[in-house]
Design a protein around this motif. Structure first.
Motif, PDB file in Angstrom:
ATOM      1  N   SER A  43       0.833  -1.191   0.000  1.00  0.00           N
ATOM      2  CA  SER A  43       0.000   0.000   0.000  1.00  0.00           C
ATOM      3  C   SER A  43       0.878   1.255   0.000  1.00  0.00           C
ATOM      4  O   SER A  43       2.095   1.178  -0.021  1.00  0.00           O
ATOM      5  N   THR A  44       0.235   2.411  -0.026  1.00  0.00           N
ATOM      6  CA  THR A  44       0.963   3.672  -0.001  1.00  0.00           C
ATOM      7  C   THR A  44       0.510   4.461   1.221  1.00  0.00           C
ATOM      8  O   THR A  44      -0.703   4.665   1.415  1.00  0.00           O
ATOM      9  N   VAL A  45       1.474   4.906   2.025  1.00  0.00           N
ATOM     10  CA  VAL A  45       1.146   5.598   3.273  1.00  0.00           C
ATOM     11  C   VAL A  45       0.520   6.961   2.994  1.00  0.00           C
ATOM     12  O   VAL A  45      -0.630   7.227   3.368  1.00  0.00           O
ATOM     13  N   THR A  46       1.239   7.817   2.272  1.00  0.00           N
ATOM     14  CA  THR A  46       0.673   9.155   2.034  1.00  0.00           C
ATOM     15  C   THR A  46      -0.457   9.089   1.020  1.00  0.00           C
ATOM     16  O   THR A  46      -1.347   9.936   1.020  1.00  0.00           O
ATOM     17  N   GLY A  47      -0.453   8.038   0.188  1.00  0.00           N
ATOM     18  CA  GLY A  47      -1.586   7.872  -0.748  1.00  0.00           C
ATOM     19  C   GLY A  47      -2.864   7.593   0.030  1.00  0.00           C
ATOM     20  O   GLY A  47      -3.927   8.169  -0.244  1.00  0.00           O
ATOM     21  N   THR A  67      10.796   0.001   6.614  1.00  0.00           N
ATOM     22  CA  THR A  67      11.906   0.388   5.735  1.00  0.00           C
ATOM     23  C   THR A  67      12.695   1.545   6.339  1.00  0.00           C
ATOM     24  O   THR A  67      13.908   1.650   6.124  1.00  0.00           O
ATOM     25  N   ASP A  68      12.059   2.386   7.132  1.00  0.00           N
ATOM     26  CA  ASP A  68      12.755   3.554   7.697  1.00  0.00           C
ATOM     27  C   ASP A  68      13.730   3.190   8.813  1.00  0.00           C
ATOM     28  O   ASP A  68      14.456   4.058   9.289  1.00  0.00           O
ATOM     29  N   LEU A  69      13.758   1.900   9.208  1.00  0.00           N
ATOM     30  CA  LEU A  69      14.757   1.452  10.194  1.00  0.00           C
ATOM     31  C   LEU A  69      15.738   0.465   9.569  1.00  0.00           C
ATOM     32  O   LEU A  69      16.577  -0.127  10.255  1.00  0.00           O
ATOM     33  N   LYS A  98      11.527  -4.641   0.340  1.00  0.00           N
ATOM     34  CA  LYS A  98      10.340  -4.851  -0.501  1.00  0.00           C
ATOM     35  C   LYS A  98       9.523  -3.569  -0.616  1.00  0.00           C
ATOM     36  O   LYS A  98       8.444  -3.562  -1.201  1.00  0.00           O
ATOM     37  N   VAL A  99      10.029  -2.472  -0.041  1.00  0.00           N
ATOM     38  CA  VAL A  99       9.308  -1.205  -0.164  1.00  0.00           C
ATOM     39  C   VAL A  99      10.042  -0.270  -1.117  1.00  0.00           C
ATOM     40  O   VAL A  99       9.479   0.242  -2.074  1.00  0.00           O
ATOM     41  N   TYR A 100      11.358  -0.062  -0.841  1.00  0.00           N
ATOM     42  CA  TYR A 100      12.208   0.729  -1.754  1.00  0.00           C
ATOM     43  C   TYR A 100      13.395  -0.150  -2.139  1.00  0.00           C
ATOM     44  O   TYR A 100      14.415  -0.165  -1.433  1.00  0.00           O
TER      45      TYR A 100
HETATM   46  C1  EPZ Z   1       5.974   7.332   3.680  1.00  0.00           C
HETATM   47  O1  EPZ Z   1       6.379   7.756   2.399  1.00  0.00           O
HETATM   48  C2  EPZ Z   1       7.009   7.900   4.645  1.00  0.00           C
HETATM   49  N1  EPZ Z   1       7.002   9.359   4.556  1.00  0.00           N
HETATM   50  C3  EPZ Z   1       8.392   7.361   4.299  1.00  0.00           C
HETATM   51  O2  EPZ Z   1       9.293   7.834   5.302  1.00  0.00           O
HETATM   52  C4  EPZ Z   1       8.348   5.834   4.383  1.00  0.00           C
HETATM   53  O3  EPZ Z   1       9.598   5.315   3.994  1.00  0.00           O
HETATM   54  C5  EPZ Z   1       7.258   5.299   3.442  1.00  0.00           C
HETATM   55  O4  EPZ Z   1       5.980   5.908   3.779  1.00  0.00           O
HETATM   56  C6  EPZ Z   1       7.098   3.789   3.546  1.00  0.00           C
HETATM   57  O5  EPZ Z   1       6.792   3.448   4.862  1.00  0.00           O
HETATM   58  C7  EPZ Z   1       5.988  10.043   5.147  1.00  0.00           C
HETATM   59  O6  EPZ Z   1       5.085   9.476   5.732  1.00  0.00           O
HETATM   60  C8  EPZ Z   1       6.058  11.544   5.049  1.00  0.00           C
HETATM   61  P1  EPZ Z   1       4.622   5.053   0.089  1.00  0.00           P
HETATM   62  P2  EPZ Z   1       5.382   7.548   1.130  1.00  0.00           P
HETATM   63  O7  EPZ Z   1       3.717   5.853  -0.777  1.00  0.00           O
HETATM   64  O8  EPZ Z   1       3.978   7.681   1.553  1.00  0.00           O
HETATM   65  C9  EPZ Z   1       5.402   2.946  -4.087  1.00  0.00           C
HETATM   66  C10 EPZ Z   1      11.245   8.779   6.155  1.00  0.00           C
HETATM   67  O9  EPZ Z   1      12.407   8.352   6.158  1.00  0.00           O
HETATM   68  N2  EPZ Z   1       4.347   3.832  -4.574  1.00  0.00           N
HETATM   69  O10 EPZ Z   1       4.035   4.222   1.180  1.00  0.00           O
HETATM   70  O11 EPZ Z   1       5.896   8.411   0.020  1.00  0.00           O
HETATM   71  C11 EPZ Z   1       6.655   3.720  -3.684  1.00  0.00           C
HETATM   72  O12 EPZ Z   1       7.485   3.927  -4.810  1.00  0.00           O
HETATM   73  C12 EPZ Z   1      10.395   8.667   4.899  1.00  0.00           C
HETATM   74  O13 EPZ Z   1      10.655   9.301   7.145  1.00  0.00           O
HETATM   75  C13 EPZ Z   1       3.869   3.673  -5.870  1.00  0.00           C
HETATM   76  O14 EPZ Z   1       4.319   2.804  -6.621  1.00  0.00           O
HETATM   77  O15 EPZ Z   1       5.688   6.032   0.758  1.00  0.00           O
HETATM   78  C14 EPZ Z   1       7.287   2.818  -2.671  1.00  0.00           C
HETATM   79  O16 EPZ Z   1       8.039   1.823  -3.328  1.00  0.00           O
HETATM   80  C15 EPZ Z   1      11.196   8.115   3.731  1.00  0.00           C
HETATM   81  N3  EPZ Z   1       2.885   4.519  -6.304  1.00  0.00           N
HETATM   82  C16 EPZ Z   1       6.096   2.172  -1.962  1.00  0.00           C
HETATM   83  O17 EPZ Z   1       4.981   2.316  -2.869  1.00  0.00           O
HETATM   84  C17 EPZ Z   1       2.344   5.490  -5.501  1.00  0.00           C
HETATM   85  O18 EPZ Z   1       1.431   6.217  -5.960  1.00  0.00           O
HETATM   86  C18 EPZ Z   1       5.730   2.782  -0.638  1.00  0.00           C
HETATM   87  O19 EPZ Z   1       5.555   4.174  -0.851  1.00  0.00           O
HETATM   88  C19 EPZ Z   1       2.845   5.632  -4.196  1.00  0.00           C
HETATM   89  C20 EPZ Z   1       3.842   4.783  -3.735  1.00  0.00           C
END
Ligand code: EPZ
Length: 430
Positions: A165-169, A306-308, A328-330
């Motif tokens: 899933s996506t956190v900020t999404g 992933t942030d740890l 598996k996240v980045y």
């Molecule tokens: C949040 O980022 C955090 N940032 C990140 O923390 C954290 O690493 C990340 O979640 C994962 O836990 C904030 O909350 C401000 P994602 P976010 O959308 O929401 C892919 C830190 O160090 N993806 O959950 O941007 C994406 O490429 C930061 O504090 C899509 O493919 O992360 C990634 O591989 C770094 N399409 C994975 O999903 C999308 O539309 C997770 O991304 C959105 C994401």
């Protein structure tokens, strides 16, 4: 003025630190203050450059903001604009959280598409797909995304992607759905504690939300939201970072104010690695260095965060044997590996997996931070290394850690922040 950290390794860290408020809860919650014309008071907001930057963006949108004292922000968005320019968005990816708030408040938004960063491409395709599922008209051209939500209505939205899933999404869809007529069901929603805290905040504003913390979140649209007061949850990533600082120096560190329930996967791996971990209602204690190589796989919450990952890689350098880390996240979040190798580490990266061959002697060296969590990992390794380490580009660290070197010093570390010019000749980057 560029700053560096100078660390003299070899000291055991001992004592107690109080964890700050969560960066990744504060940022979407700050964006969500735009959802009401009424006053919002936020407590326990961490003192970070990312927070100050989000405040600057909110002021650009038209919000009135004051900070009566450290950690407390008062925000009132009486009248706001729907456009957010590139020069603001490009500096911080988390500004993407404004999309959901602007749609929820104004039924329209226009924002430059945030770029990627060193930990990987940071697409927002899932955010936009989710908004389209609510009936928003989304157009992307010239690096701008424009959203027209005049005729949006509640529906089922699937937020899962190739990396989970996506956190900020998820945060964006929740915020947009709070005032979208009808019922919105979010499937494959992010379950992070920071998303739960956003929902707690929105419910205080009058939103109708259920299922937060599970893969299915339901939001029933309401006409408008009102002001409220909220205390941001503790930062679990900061807490985990300090626990590693205790273990990597064979010390004894207690993190007060931390919620162990937000770190179960991480604490499980600390224990598996042989670190002594104790938890209570509002503290976590880690003591004793690790003794076992472990395998970790980073996943969306409740998996290993992933942030740890970078911090845990530094810890595994102390352990004889072969540890592995699979992202598996980045999948390319290993920029710190090359810098750790400059300190004597033996790490081989093969696509999304890094193999760490530990128990090599670590020695201090000039190293370069590449991103927020990598900078913390380099400092942690320096605490355990023999000799002096200089960590450059500290601005990465200041995005997510409040007064990091001061608090490490209070635990006994020999660390100081200096202007880059203080580095030995030839160390400074050109
Ligand atoms: C949040 O980022 C955090 N940032 C990140 O923390 C954290 O690493 C990340 O979640 C994962 O836990 C904030 O909350 C401000 P994602 P976010 O959308 O929401 C892919 C830190 O160090 N993806 O959950 O941007 C994406 O490429 C930061 O504090 C899509 O493919 O992360 C990634 O591989 C770094 N399409 C994975 O999903 C999308 O539309 C997770 O991304 C959105 C994401």
């Amino acid at each position: 003025m560029l700053q560096v950290a100078r660390i003299q390794g070899g000291r055991k860290l001992q004592g107690t630190i109080h964890v700050a408020g969560s960066k990744n809860a504060a940022l979407p919650i700050l964006a969500a203050t735009l959802l009401t014309t009424e006053k919002v008071v936020l407590h326990n907001v961490p003192d970070l450059s990312d927070v100050r930057f989000m405040v600057e963006i909110l002021q650009h949108q038209g919000a009135e903001i004051s900070q009566p004292k450290k950690g407390i922000w008062i925000i009132q968005a009486r009248k706001i604009i729907h456009r957010t320019p590139y020069d603001l968005v490009r500096k911080m990816r988390a500004s993407v959280c404004l999309l959901g708030a602007l749609v929820g408040r104004l039924r329209q938004a226009e924002m430059a598409i945030p770029g990627g960063c060193v930990i990987g491409p940071r697409p927002i395709d899932l955010h936009l797909k989710g908004l389209e599922a609510l009936g928003c008209i989304v157009s992307v051209e010239n690096g701008l995304v424009t959203i027209d939500a005049q005729h949006s209505k509640g529906d089922t939205v699937f937020m899962g992607g190739p990396m989970g899933s996506t956190v900020t999404g998820t945060a964006n869809i929740i915020m947009a759905a709070t005032t979208t007529p009808g019922m919105t069901t979010i499937e494959s929603a992010a379950q992070e504690p920071e998303v739960v805290d956003l929902c707690t905040f929105l419910i205080k504003m009058g939103a109708k939300i259920s299922g937060q913390g599970t893969p299915t979140i339901k939001v029933e649209g309401v006409d408008s939201l009102h002001g409220c007061e909220h205390f941001i949850i503790p930062d679990r990533i900061e807490a985990g970072t300090y626990l590693v600082a205790g273990a990597i120096t064979d010390g004894d560190v207690t993190v007060k104010g931390a919620n162990a329930n937000h770190l179960t996967a991480f604490l499980d791996k600390l224990r598996e690695a042989g670190v002594q971990v104790e938890t209570g209602a509002d503290y976590i204690r880690a003591h004793g260095r690790p003794s076992r190589a472990v395998e970790i796989v980073t996943e969306p919450y409740p998996g290993f965060p992933t942030d740890l990952q970078a911090q845990f890689m530094a810890l595994q350098l102390l352990v004889d044997g072969r540890s592995t880390i699979t992202e598996k996240v980045y999948p390319s979040r290993f920029m710190h590996a090359a810098e750790l190798q400059r300190m004597g580490a033996e790490i081989s990266v093969d696509g999304p997996t890094a193999a760490v061959y530990g128990d090599r002697p670590l020695s201090g060296a000039p190293v370069m931070a590449s991103d927020l969590r990598a900078s913390a990992a380099l400092i942690l390794a320096a605490l355990a290394a023999k000799g002096e380490t200089w960590v450059q580009r500290l601005y990465h660290l200041d995005r997510g850690y409040e007064h990091f070197e001061e608090r490490l010093r209070a635990l006994g570390a020999d660390i100081e922040r200096l202007p880059a010019a203080a580095m030995p000749k030839g160390f400074a980057e050109d």
